[in-house]
Motif scaffolding. Structure first.
Motif, mmCIF file in Angstrom:
data_model
loop_
_atom_site.group_PDB
_atom_site.id
_atom_site.type_symbol
_atom_site.label_atom_id
_atom_site.label_comp_id
_atom_site.label_asym_id
_atom_site.label_seq_id
_atom_site.Cartn_x
_atom_site.Cartn_y
_atom_site.Cartn_z
ATOM 1 N N PRO A 53 0.836 -1.135 -0.005
ATOM 2 C CA PRO A 53 0.020 -0.081 0.117
ATOM 3 C C PRO A 53 0.854 1.457 -0.085
ATOM 4 O O PRO A 53 0.483 2.184 -0.486
ATOM 5 C CB PRO A 53 -0.889 -0.029 1.269
ATOM 6 N N GLN A 75 -4.016 1.483 -4.246
ATOM 7 C CA GLN A 75 -3.626 1.703 -2.894
ATOM 8 C C GLN A 75 -4.862 1.637 -2.146
ATOM 9 O O GLN A 75 -4.731 1.055 -0.932
ATOM 10 C CB GLN A 75 -2.802 3.078 -2.566
ATOM 11 N N LEU A 78 -5.929 -1.795 -1.542
ATOM 12 C CA LEU A 78 -5.291 -2.666 -0.499
ATOM 13 C C LEU A 78 -5.681 -2.289 0.834
ATOM 14 O O LEU A 78 -5.375 -3.024 1.691
ATOM 15 C CB LEU A 78 -3.685 -2.447 -0.814
ATOM 16 N N GLU A 82 -8.272 -6.030 0.196
ATOM 17 C CA GLU A 82 -8.198 -6.855 -0.923
ATOM 18 C C GLU A 82 -6.716 -7.341 -0.975
ATOM 19 O O GLU A 82 -5.740 -6.873 -0.653
ATOM 20 C CB GLU A 82 -8.577 -6.104 -2.252
ATOM 21 N N SER A 83 -6.842 -8.366 -1.700
ATOM 22 C CA SER A 83 -5.373 -9.019 -2.091
ATOM 23 C C SER A 83 -4.872 -8.130 -2.935
ATOM 24 O O SER A 83 -5.523 -7.472 -3.905
ATOM 25 C CB SER A 83 -5.444 -10.427 -2.378
ATOM 26 N N ALA A 84 -3.441 -8.322 -3.221
ATOM 27 C CA ALA A 84 -2.844 -7.623 -4.305
ATOM 28 C C ALA A 84 -3.417 -7.931 -5.931
ATOM 29 O O ALA A 84 -3.446 -7.317 -6.664
ATOM 30 C CB ALA A 84 -1.171 -7.606 -4.117
ATOM 31 N N ALA A 87 -6.832 -6.773 -6.486
ATOM 32 C CA ALA A 87 -7.010 -5.237 -6.467
ATOM 33 C C ALA A 87 -6.197 -4.987 -7.889
ATOM 34 O O ALA A 87 -6.763 -4.035 -8.376
ATOM 35 C CB ALA A 87 -6.062 -4.851 -5.541
ATOM 36 N N GLY A 117 2.530 -9.577 -3.897
ATOM 37 C CA GLY A 117 2.183 -9.989 -2.557
ATOM 38 C C GLY A 117 2.183 -11.449 -2.557
ATOM 39 O O GLY A 117 1.644 -11.907 -1.435
#
Length: 169
Positions: A53, A75, A78, A82-84, A87, A117
């Motif tokens: 983030p 950003q 996240l 949410e998961s990367a 997102a 991530g």
């Protein structure tokens, strides 16, 4: 009155052609800006060991539009939890309309989100580096294509307006 109508028709078709040419010329620039943003993201992840983030926030501040909005939405997603990967995918879907990129460009950019991530820094670095190389190749092809196509659409817009005037007269 007829002359005024002819001028308006030619000007409007010409403006349409210029607008299409502008969008075609923007594509290589947006690809370059994406590559630069990914290089900055890579630096933040690998060398700065910055959490995602925060890394997206830094990239957002240093990027130009429309990538600024892209990383701002990332950003926010996240921060909401949410998961990367999801997102990245959802942000791409939401932001596509703000860019002049083609579908094949987005397919390459989507590869970044697959590793974000989920793996260690070195794997994320490899993934981003691979995408950057692919974007460089696409950008070079896009520059050649844009040079030819933008010129064609500019001429075609005005010539289409002239043809429309000739047909109507």
């Amino acid at each position: 009155m007829i002359i005024m109508g002819c001028i308006v028709l030619i000007a409007s078709c010409g403006c349409l052609g210029l607008w299409l040419a502008y969008r075609i010329r923007r594509r290589p620039l947006e690809l370059r800006e994406c590559s630069m943003a990914l290089a900055l993201l890579d630096t933040e992840i690998v060398w700065g060991a910055t959490p995602l983030p925060e890394a997206f926030s830094i990239v957002k501040e240093r990027s130009d539009r429309p990538w600024q909005g892209f990383f701002a939405e990332l950003q926010e997603r996240l921060v909401r939890g949410e998961s990367a990967g999801s997102a990245w995918k959802e942000t791409m879907t939401n932001q596509k309309d703000k860019f002049c990129l083609k579908t094949e460009d987005w397919l390459v950019i989507a590869d970044v989100g697959k590793g974000l991530g989920r793996s260690d820094r070195s794997e994320q670095h490899k993934q981003i580096e691979l995408v950057q190389r692919q974007l460089l190749l696409i950008k070079e092809q896009a520059e050649i294509w844009a040079y030819k196509q933008a010129k064609m659409w500019t001429y075609l817009g005005f010539l289409g307006g002239i043809a429309g005037v000739l047909i109507l007269i």
